[in-house]
Design a protein around this motif. Structure first.
Motif, mmCIF file in Angstrom:
data_model
loop_
_atom_site.group_PDB
_atom_site.id
_atom_site.type_symbol
_atom_site.label_atom_id
_atom_site.label_comp_id
_atom_site.label_asym_id
_atom_site.label_seq_id
_atom_site.Cartn_x
_atom_site.Cartn_y
_atom_site.Cartn_z
ATOM 1 N N SER A 326 48.384 57.989 75.653
ATOM 2 C CA SER A 326 47.588 58.330 77.000
ATOM 3 C C SER A 326 46.672 59.476 77.082
ATOM 4 N N VAL A 327 45.587 59.699 77.804
ATOM 5 C CA VAL A 327 44.835 60.734 78.049
ATOM 6 C C VAL A 327 44.505 60.600 79.604
ATOM 7 N N TYR A 328 44.732 61.774 80.046
ATOM 8 C CA TYR A 328 44.541 62.161 81.425
ATOM 9 C C TYR A 328 43.419 62.911 81.651
ATOM 10 N N ILE A 329 42.371 62.698 82.633
ATOM 11 C CA ILE A 329 40.936 63.205 82.650
ATOM 12 C C ILE A 329 41.054 64.099 84.170
ATOM 13 N N HIS A 330 40.882 65.384 83.873
ATOM 14 C CA HIS A 330 40.959 66.086 85.143
ATOM 15 C C HIS A 330 39.588 66.898 85.287
ATOM 16 N N HIS A 331 39.220 67.656 86.588
ATOM 17 C CA HIS A 331 38.217 68.664 86.490
ATOM 18 C C HIS A 331 39.173 69.692 87.167
ATOM 19 N N THR A 332 38.576 71.040 86.941
ATOM 20 C CA THR A 332 39.215 72.017 87.243
ATOM 21 C C THR A 332 38.888 72.511 88.664
ATOM 22 N N SER A 333 38.066 71.984 89.413
ATOM 23 C CA SER A 333 37.570 72.319 90.791
ATOM 24 C C SER A 333 37.663 73.709 91.126
ATOM 25 N N THR A 334 38.517 74.700 90.872
ATOM 26 C CA THR A 334 38.321 76.124 90.839
ATOM 27 C C THR A 334 38.680 76.471 89.308
ATOM 28 N N PRO A 335 37.491 77.092 88.468
ATOM 29 C CA PRO A 335 36.345 77.401 88.852
ATOM 30 C C PRO A 335 35.730 75.864 89.128
ATOM 31 N N SER A 336 34.792 76.016 90.303
ATOM 32 C CA SER A 336 34.006 74.991 90.811
ATOM 33 C C SER A 336 32.537 74.723 90.099
ATOM 34 N N THR A 337 32.081 75.702 89.394
ATOM 35 C CA THR A 337 30.818 76.020 88.603
ATOM 36 C C THR A 337 31.127 75.752 87.301
ATOM 37 N N PRO A 338 30.450 74.702 86.558
ATOM 38 C CA PRO A 338 30.624 74.590 85.137
ATOM 39 C C PRO A 338 30.115 75.935 84.460
ATOM 40 N N CYS A 339 30.850 76.049 83.251
ATOM 41 C CA CYS A 339 30.646 77.441 82.555
ATOM 42 C C CYS A 339 29.764 76.904 81.345
ATOM 43 N N ARG A 340 28.474 77.656 81.173
ATOM 44 C CA ARG A 340 27.484 77.196 80.278
ATOM 45 C C ARG A 340 27.602 78.201 79.164
ATOM 46 N N THR A 341 28.149 79.355 79.113
ATOM 47 C CA THR A 341 28.216 80.241 77.769
ATOM 48 C C THR A 341 29.469 80.450 77.341
ATOM 49 N N PHE A 342 29.672 80.950 76.129
ATOM 50 C CA PHE A 342 30.999 81.413 75.781
ATOM 51 C C PHE A 342 31.573 82.244 76.475
ATOM 52 N N ALA A 346 35.375 81.418 78.349
ATOM 53 C CA ALA A 346 36.376 82.367 78.060
ATOM 54 C C ALA A 346 37.029 82.773 79.271
ATOM 55 N N HIS A 347 35.875 83.383 80.165
ATOM 56 C CA HIS A 347 36.220 84.104 81.326
ATOM 57 C C HIS A 347 37.140 83.113 82.223
ATOM 58 N N ALA A 348 36.707 81.744 82.271
ATOM 59 C CA ALA A 348 37.278 80.854 83.167
ATOM 60 C C ALA A 348 38.561 80.339 82.403
ATOM 61 N N MET A 349 38.890 80.398 81.273
ATOM 62 C CA MET A 349 39.995 79.965 80.653
ATOM 63 C C MET A 349 40.911 81.181 80.987
ATOM 64 N N ARG A 350 40.678 82.213 81.015
ATOM 65 C CA ARG A 350 41.665 83.487 81.280
ATOM 66 C C ARG A 350 42.042 83.445 82.780
ATOM 67 N N ALA A 351 41.032 82.902 83.641
ATOM 68 C CA ALA A 351 41.302 82.759 85.054
ATOM 69 C C ALA A 351 42.282 81.808 85.310
ATOM 70 N N MET A 352 41.928 80.461 84.896
ATOM 71 C CA MET A 352 43.013 79.544 84.966
ATOM 72 C C MET A 352 44.554 79.739 84.232
ATOM 73 N N GLN A 353 44.365 80.291 83.122
ATOM 74 C CA GLN A 353 45.724 80.590 82.652
ATOM 75 C C GLN A 353 46.547 81.964 83.495
ATOM 76 N N ARG A 354 45.889 82.770 84.090
ATOM 77 C CA ARG A 354 46.506 83.597 85.004
ATOM 78 C C ARG A 354 47.028 82.834 86.089
ATOM 79 N N PHE A 355 46.258 81.927 86.701
ATOM 80 C CA PHE A 355 46.595 81.061 87.956
ATOM 81 C C PHE A 355 47.655 80.474 87.791
#
Length: 495
Positions: A326-342, A346-355
């Motif tokens: 199986s594969v389950y598709i998500h959106h992060t919702s927060t961050p709510s804005t798509p990230c368009r640069t490395f 990378a900042h969004a990944m660190r923020a989600m991991q902290r949360f």
């Protein structure tokens, strides 16, 4: 083992020297300075790079000729710039990854094949005659990928079956001031940095042959600047797609065959091919072309954890039993804005991991993979470890999260395709996902709006999507024996 074959078989680790960062920005600044005035060298910047050792393999020398003499340090470069440039181009067996730099899109690029391809493009633009080697080769592929690819698979032929032929990727010690680059697995003659440099060399060489422009402008336009570009995705983030359009596996196979035949008659490589018959040459080339295409064209690039600055996993990770179904598709919702640069992703990944770790108390970021709108996938728990993305189903499937809120809008079309046409077929081909996998949105597995209405309606059209049509009036949140019909299979069952 021949010394020149050690080009990509170890790790580049440099002591702190006060040199400019090993970043494409530093290379662009050096090239711009060299192009701005007479640099005391009778030739182009790629020819200067070749003088410094950027094209030192037997095949590359056969195609482009013996390198020019090394000139004195150009006066327009600082001592530190010249030292960095010479280190990046002067390969030796003790530090084979020294030619790699970090590009603004987060990828790592070897300068040797990049500048060799650019030199061929510049020569073609000025009416350069076809190289006089037998059999005839396409010089652009010969100096970038064909020799390296043929050599890598030849070496594996004589090994114990465990020798790596492609990869691995690696990580920089500091993405803001990259100096040391460490491979993440067993080395091969074509680590990801060499593959990226080769693909870029083919693409930019072909572009220059059609319309030559100053090299600094070419590099700046292709890679962008800084650790992220304000204009969004640079062309370099499309390298896999664009290389695949330009060079299919048949073309690669043809060029590897031709290059192996050239290497057969060159003194430094004659011994390597002395017991390899014509049919085996073709078989080696076919395998090399097929594997390279699968790894670097058909499968998407995945940014490893160490490149986005992941914290360590807390506790002991649990292994998945592959292949998954199986594969389950998500959106992060927060961050709510798509990230368009490395940098942003990378900042969004660190923020989600902290949360996930600090607020929710999980061992790690929950997703298996995260999708940035910069054109890259980011490793979360990855292929092998149980995630925390879909309660009750974490061990049954991969959780793939798109960065952003896609309730009312969709990800860009190429970002949708990154998962639909890239990640999922790749997972099937590599044995990580069953060929008859089912795909669902997070909302189908629990009380949530994830992955947002727009993205959910999009994934309803994807291969493997499965939706349950209720034949009773009980809400989705209950699991009390409601008869359902699978839209994918048409069979009845209990939900």
């Amino acid at each position: 083992m021949f010394p020149w074959l050690l080009l990509a078989l170890s790790v580049c680790v440099w002591p702190s020297t006060g040199l400019p960062p090993r970043h494409m920005d530093s290379v662009v600044q050096i090239v711009e300075a060299l192009e701005s005035t007479d640099h005391g060298f009778n030739g182009t910047v790629p020819e200067l790079a070749r003088a410094l050792g950027g094209c030192s393999t037997p095949g590359c020398r056969a195609v482009l000729g013996e390198p020019p003499d090394v000139p004195p340090a150009p006066p327009m470069l600082s001592h530190e710039q010249w030292l960095l440039f010479t280190q990046l181009l002067h390969h030796d067996a003790a530090a084979p990854e020294r030619g790699a730099v970090l590009a603004p899109d987060g990828s790592t690029v070897a300068l040797g094949p990049l500048l060799a391809g650019i030199e061929v493009g510049l020569k073609r633009a000025t009416g350069w005659p076809v190289p006089t080697v037998e059999p005839p080769v396409d010089a652009l592929y010969a100096v970038t990928i064909a020799e390296a690819l043929g050599t890598s698979f030849l070496l594996a032929r004589d090994g114990d079956g465990n020798q790596a032929t492609l990869g691995p990727g690696g990580c920089w010690d500091d993405v803001d001031d990259p100096q040391n680059y460490t491979l993440l697995g067993p080395p091969s003659p074509i680590p990801d940095a060499i593959a990226n440099g080769a693909m870029d060399g083919v693409l930019l060489g072909a572009q220059l042959a059609r319309a030559p422009i100053p090299l600094a402008d070419l590099l700046r336009g292709y890679y962008g600047t800084g650790n992220g570009t304000e204009k969004g995705r640079p062309p370099s983030s499309y390298r896999r797609r664009d290389f695949g359009v330009l060079a299919g596996p048949e073309k690669l196979e043809e060029e590897v065959v031709a290059m192996l035949k050239v290497l057969r008659v060159l003194p430094p490589t004659r011994e390597l091919l002395e017991d390899v018959g014509p049919e085996e040459v073709v078989a080696i080339a076919r395998q090399a072309a097929r594997d390279f295409t699968e790894v670097y064209v058909e499968c998407p690039a995945i940014v490893p954890r160490c490149m986005w600055g992941a914290r360590p996993y807390r506790g002991t990770p649990k292994l998945l039993t592959l292949p998954l179904g199986s594969v389950y598709i998500h959106h992060t919702s927060t961050p709510s804005t798509p990230c368009r640069t490395f940098t942003a992703c990378a900042h969004a990944m660190r923020a989600m991991q902290r949360f996930h770790q600090d607020t929710r108390g999980w061992d790690d970021i929950g997703y298996s993979f995260v999708v940035g709108s910069d054109g890259y996938l980011y490793q979360g728990r990855g292929w092998h470890w149980v995630g925390a993305h879909t309660k009750g189903y974490n061990s049954k499937g991969y959780g793939v999260g798109y960065v952003g809120d896609f309730s009312a809008t969709l990800p860009d079309p190429d970002i949708i395709a990154l998962v639909r046409d890239g990640l999922l077929p790749c997972a099937v081909r590599t044995g990580r996902l069953h060929h008859n996998y089912t795909l669902r949105g997070h909302r189908q597995m629990g009380r949530t709006d994830c992955p947002g209405n727009s993205l959910f309606h999009e994934i309803e059209t994807w291969h493997g999507f499965k939706v349950n049509t209720k034949l009773c009036g009980i809400s989705r949140g209950w699991r009390l024996g409601c008869l359902v019909r699978s839209r994918m299979t048409g069979r009845m069952g209990v939900w």
